[in-house]
Design a protein around this motif. Structure first.
Motif, PDB file in Angstrom:
ATOM      1  N   SER A 196      63.111 -72.690  19.756  1.00 12.11           N
ATOM      2  CA  SER A 196      64.337 -73.479  19.733  1.00 12.11           C
ATOM      3  C   SER A 196      64.462 -74.465  20.888  1.00 12.11           C
ATOM      4  O   SER A 196      65.511 -75.058  21.063  1.00 12.11           O
ATOM      5  CB  SER A 196      65.546 -72.536  19.715  1.00 12.11           C
ATOM      6  OG  SER A 196      65.544 -71.706  20.846  1.00 12.11           O
ATOM      7  N   TYR A 197      63.392 -74.660  21.651  1.00  9.48           N
ATOM      8  CA  TYR A 197      63.439 -75.574  22.790  1.00  9.48           C
ATOM      9  C   TYR A 197      62.290 -76.565  22.722  1.00  9.48           C
ATOM     10  O   TYR A 197      61.226 -76.270  22.195  1.00  9.48           O
ATOM     11  CB  TYR A 197      63.319 -74.808  24.118  1.00  9.48           C
ATOM     12  CG  TYR A 197      64.457 -73.883  24.394  1.00  9.48           C
ATOM     13  CD1 TYR A 197      65.638 -74.352  24.937  1.00  9.48           C
ATOM     14  CD2 TYR A 197      64.353 -72.524  24.108  1.00  9.48           C
ATOM     15  CE1 TYR A 197      66.688 -73.496  25.198  1.00  9.48           C
ATOM     16  CE2 TYR A 197      65.403 -71.660  24.362  1.00  9.48           C
ATOM     17  CZ  TYR A 197      66.568 -72.152  24.912  1.00  9.48           C
ATOM     18  OH  TYR A 197      67.605 -71.311  25.155  1.00  9.48           O
ATOM     19  N   LEU A 198      62.505 -77.727  23.298  1.00 10.28           N
ATOM     20  CA  LEU A 198      61.410 -78.653  23.546  1.00 10.28           C
ATOM     21  C   LEU A 198      60.828 -78.260  24.897  1.00 10.28           C
ATOM     22  O   LEU A 198      61.551 -78.195  25.891  1.00 10.28           O
ATOM     23  CB  LEU A 198      61.901 -80.094  23.577  1.00 10.28           C
ATOM     24  CG  LEU A 198      62.365 -80.649  22.240  1.00 10.28           C
ATOM     25  CD1 LEU A 198      63.023 -82.008  22.436  1.00 10.28           C
ATOM     26  CD2 LEU A 198      61.194 -80.756  21.285  1.00 10.28           C
ATOM     27  N   TYR A 255      58.754 -70.254  22.628  1.00  9.96           N
ATOM     28  CA  TYR A 255      60.014 -71.003  22.654  1.00  9.96           C
ATOM     29  C   TYR A 255      59.925 -72.448  22.176  1.00  9.96           C
ATOM     30  O   TYR A 255      60.931 -73.043  21.810  1.00  9.96           O
ATOM     31  CB  TYR A 255      60.609 -70.983  24.063  1.00  9.96           C
ATOM     32  CG  TYR A 255      61.149 -69.637  24.439  1.00  9.96           C
ATOM     33  CD1 TYR A 255      62.303 -69.150  23.847  1.00  9.96           C
ATOM     34  CD2 TYR A 255      60.504 -68.839  25.365  1.00  9.96           C
ATOM     35  CE1 TYR A 255      62.810 -67.913  24.166  1.00  9.96           C
ATOM     36  CE2 TYR A 255      61.001 -67.589  25.694  1.00  9.96           C
ATOM     37  CZ  TYR A 255      62.149 -67.132  25.096  1.00  9.96           C
ATOM     38  OH  TYR A 255      62.640 -65.901  25.401  1.00  9.96           O
ATOM     39  N   ASP A 256      58.739 -73.041  22.171  1.00  6.20           N
ATOM     40  CA  ASP A 256      58.604 -74.463  21.832  1.00  6.20           C
ATOM     41  C   ASP A 256      58.828 -74.705  20.340  1.00  6.20           C
ATOM     42  O   ASP A 256      58.151 -74.135  19.488  1.00  6.20           O
ATOM     43  CB  ASP A 256      57.224 -74.963  22.225  1.00  6.20           C
ATOM     44  CG  ASP A 256      57.107 -76.475  22.206  1.00  6.20           C
ATOM     45  OD1 ASP A 256      57.991 -77.146  21.630  1.00  6.20           O
ATOM     46  OD2 ASP A 256      56.128 -76.989  22.774  1.00  6.20           O
ATOM     47  N   LYS A 287      53.011 -72.088  14.305  1.00  9.22           N
ATOM     48  CA  LYS A 287      51.990 -71.143  14.762  1.00  9.22           C
ATOM     49  C   LYS A 287      52.561 -69.761  15.091  1.00  9.22           C
ATOM     50  O   LYS A 287      51.812 -68.852  15.416  1.00  9.22           O
ATOM     51  CB  LYS A 287      51.301 -71.704  16.013  1.00  9.22           C
ATOM     52  CG  LYS A 287      50.580 -73.000  15.762  1.00  9.22           C
ATOM     53  CD  LYS A 287      50.017 -73.559  17.039  1.00  9.22           C
ATOM     54  CE  LYS A 287      49.404 -74.917  16.752  1.00  9.22           C
ATOM     55  NZ  LYS A 287      49.246 -75.705  17.937  1.00  9.22           N
ATOM     56  N   PHE A 288      53.882 -69.622  15.000  1.00 11.74           N
ATOM     57  CA  PHE A 288      54.533 -68.389  15.432  1.00 11.74           C
ATOM     58  C   PHE A 288      53.980 -67.151  14.716  1.00 11.74           C
ATOM     59  O   PHE A 288      53.593 -66.175  15.356  1.00 11.74           O
ATOM     60  CB  PHE A 288      56.048 -68.468  15.245  1.00 11.74           C
ATOM     61  CG  PHE A 288      56.763 -67.281  15.799  1.00 11.74           C
ATOM     62  CD1 PHE A 288      57.143 -67.250  17.126  1.00 11.74           C
ATOM     63  CD2 PHE A 288      57.038 -66.178  15.003  1.00 11.74           C
ATOM     64  CE1 PHE A 288      57.793 -66.156  17.661  1.00 11.74           C
ATOM     65  CE2 PHE A 288      57.678 -65.071  15.525  1.00 11.74           C
ATOM     66  CZ  PHE A 288      58.057 -65.066  16.859  1.00 11.74           C
ATOM     67  N   PHE A 348      52.866 -68.218  31.034  1.00 10.30           N
ATOM     68  CA  PHE A 348      53.643 -69.409  30.696  1.00 10.30           C
ATOM     69  C   PHE A 348      53.173 -70.053  29.398  1.00 10.30           C
ATOM     70  O   PHE A 348      53.968 -70.638  28.661  1.00 10.30           O
ATOM     71  CB  PHE A 348      53.655 -70.407  31.852  1.00 10.30           C
ATOM     72  CG  PHE A 348      54.550 -69.950  32.966  1.00 10.30           C
ATOM     73  CD1 PHE A 348      55.915 -69.888  32.769  1.00 10.30           C
ATOM     74  CD2 PHE A 348      54.030 -69.541  34.165  1.00 10.30           C
ATOM     75  CE1 PHE A 348      56.754 -69.434  33.771  1.00 10.30           C
ATOM     76  CE2 PHE A 348      54.863 -69.089  35.178  1.00 10.30           C
ATOM     77  CZ  PHE A 348      56.225 -69.037  34.981  1.00 10.30           C
ATOM     78  N   SER A 349      51.914 -69.937  29.075  1.00  8.47           N
ATOM     79  CA  SER A 349      51.422 -70.409  27.789  1.00  8.47           C
ATOM     80  C   SER A 349      52.052 -69.596  26.659  1.00  8.47           C
ATOM     81  O   SER A 349      52.468 -70.154  25.639  1.00  8.47           O
ATOM     82  CB  SER A 349      49.899 -70.284  27.741  1.00  8.47           C
ATOM     83  OG  SER A 349      49.407 -70.671  26.491  1.00  8.47           O
TER      84      SER A 349
END
Length: 84
Positions: free
Chosen positions: A58-60, A31-32, A38-39, A24-25
Motif C-alpha cells: 500500500s506504499y510507494l 509494502y511496495d 509478486k506478493f 529492507f528488501s
C-alpha cells in the motif's frame, strides 16, 4: 509489530553482513504497491502471506543504495564529494 510503531522515524542498526539489506528488501517487497503482483509468489506459502496485514502493498517505496559510496573515512568522502 513494526506497523504499530507510533514513531514516524525508525533507526535500524546491525553489524556489517548481518542482513540489513535482506531485511529492507523484504520490507520493500511487502509494502511496495509496485510489487503487489509478486506478493503471492514471494510470501504466499509463508505465515505472513497467509495472514497479511491491511497495509501490505500500500506504499510507494523509494530504495536508495549507498553501497557504491567511497566512505572509508570522512576526509576521503568529503574530498570525493568536492570533486563532483
Amino acid at each position: 509489530m513494526l506497523e504499530n510503531e507510533n514513531n514516524d522515524k525508525l533507526f535500524f542498526t546491525r553489524l556489517r553482513k548481518f542482513g540489513k539489506s535482506l531485511f529492507f528488501s523484504t520490507l520493500s517487497y511487502y509494502y511496495d504497491i509496485n510489487q503487489a503482483d509478486k506478493f503471492d509468489r514471494l510470501f504466499g506459502d509463508l505465515y505472513i502471506g497467509k495472514h497479511p496485514t491491511p497495509k501490505r502493498n500500500s506504499y510507494l517505496v523509494l530504495n536508495l543504495d549507498f553501497s557504491a559510496l567511497d566512505t572509508p573515512n570522512e576526509e576521503r568522502f568529503m574530498d570525493r564529494r568536492a570533486r563532483h
